[in-house]
Design a protein around this motif. Structure first.
Motif, PDB file in Angstrom:
ATOM      1  N   THR A  44      33.528  28.955  64.092  1.00  0.00           N
ATOM      2  CA  THR A  44      34.430  29.379  63.331  1.00  0.00           C
ATOM      3  C   THR A  44      34.920  28.215  62.517  1.00  0.00           C
ATOM      4  OG1 THR A  44      35.120  31.102  64.995  1.00  0.00           O
ATOM      5  CG2 THR A  44      36.854  30.471  63.303  1.00  0.00           C
ATOM      6  N   ARG A  48      35.385  27.906  58.513  1.00  0.00           N
ATOM      7  CA  ARG A  48      36.347  27.549  57.844  1.00  0.00           C
ATOM      8  C   ARG A  48      36.223  26.513  56.856  1.00  0.00           C
ATOM      9  NH1 ARG A  48      39.875  27.091  62.494  1.00  0.00           N
ATOM     10  NH2 ARG A  48      39.952  29.215  63.176  1.00  0.00           N
ATOM     11  N   ASN A  52      36.695  26.496  52.881  1.00  0.00           N
ATOM     12  CA  ASN A  52      37.527  25.481  51.959  1.00  0.00           C
ATOM     13  C   ASN A  52      36.762  24.849  50.816  1.00  0.00           C
ATOM     14  OD1 ASN A  52      39.929  26.363  53.493  1.00  0.00           O
ATOM     15  ND2 ASN A  52      39.522  24.596  55.084  1.00  0.00           N
TER      16      ASN A  52
END
Length: 119
Positions: A44, A48, A52
């Motif tokens: 995860t 992420r 980004n």
């Protein structure tokens, strides 16, 4: 039959064995759950990070009003991007692939799209 003979033998009763097995299984289940959460949070976190990176690339291309495309490396991530402009709109597509090999998305990567209205 000599009943005293059985009382002198050392060993665990059925109840003691069942209690010990229950405690052991409970501890193993807690450890397996914790390990699963650690592995899941690792994937995860990388997802992420990829998201980004894709958002940063979209922000850099937004409103430029130019056709652009290419790819670059950002750490362990391969970033492929394109910006297509027509008269009034700019369509930006960014795909980020984790080249580390340990990815939850099986190397399909994260794909983000954005459409920007040009002035």
């Amino acid at each position: 039959m000599d009943v005293d003979r059985f009382r002198d033998e050392r060993g665990y009763t059925l109840v003691e064995t069942l209690v010990a097995m229950t405690i052991f299984v409970s501890v193993v289940m807690v450890m397996a759950t914790a390990l699963g959460n650690i592995l899941l949070s690792s994937d995860t976190g990388r997802d992420r990070m990829a998201t980004n990176i894709a958002r940063s690339q979209i922000a850099a291309l937004s409103g430029s009003g130019e056709n652009a495309g290419g790819e670059k490396m950002v750490g362990d991530f391969k970033v492929e991007f394109s910006s297509v402009v027509n008269e009034k709109l700019q369509r930006i597509t960014v795909r980020v692939v984790d080249t580390n090999g340990a990815t939850s998305r099986k190397n399909t990567g994260i794909v983000l799209h954005k459409v920007v209205a040009l002035k």
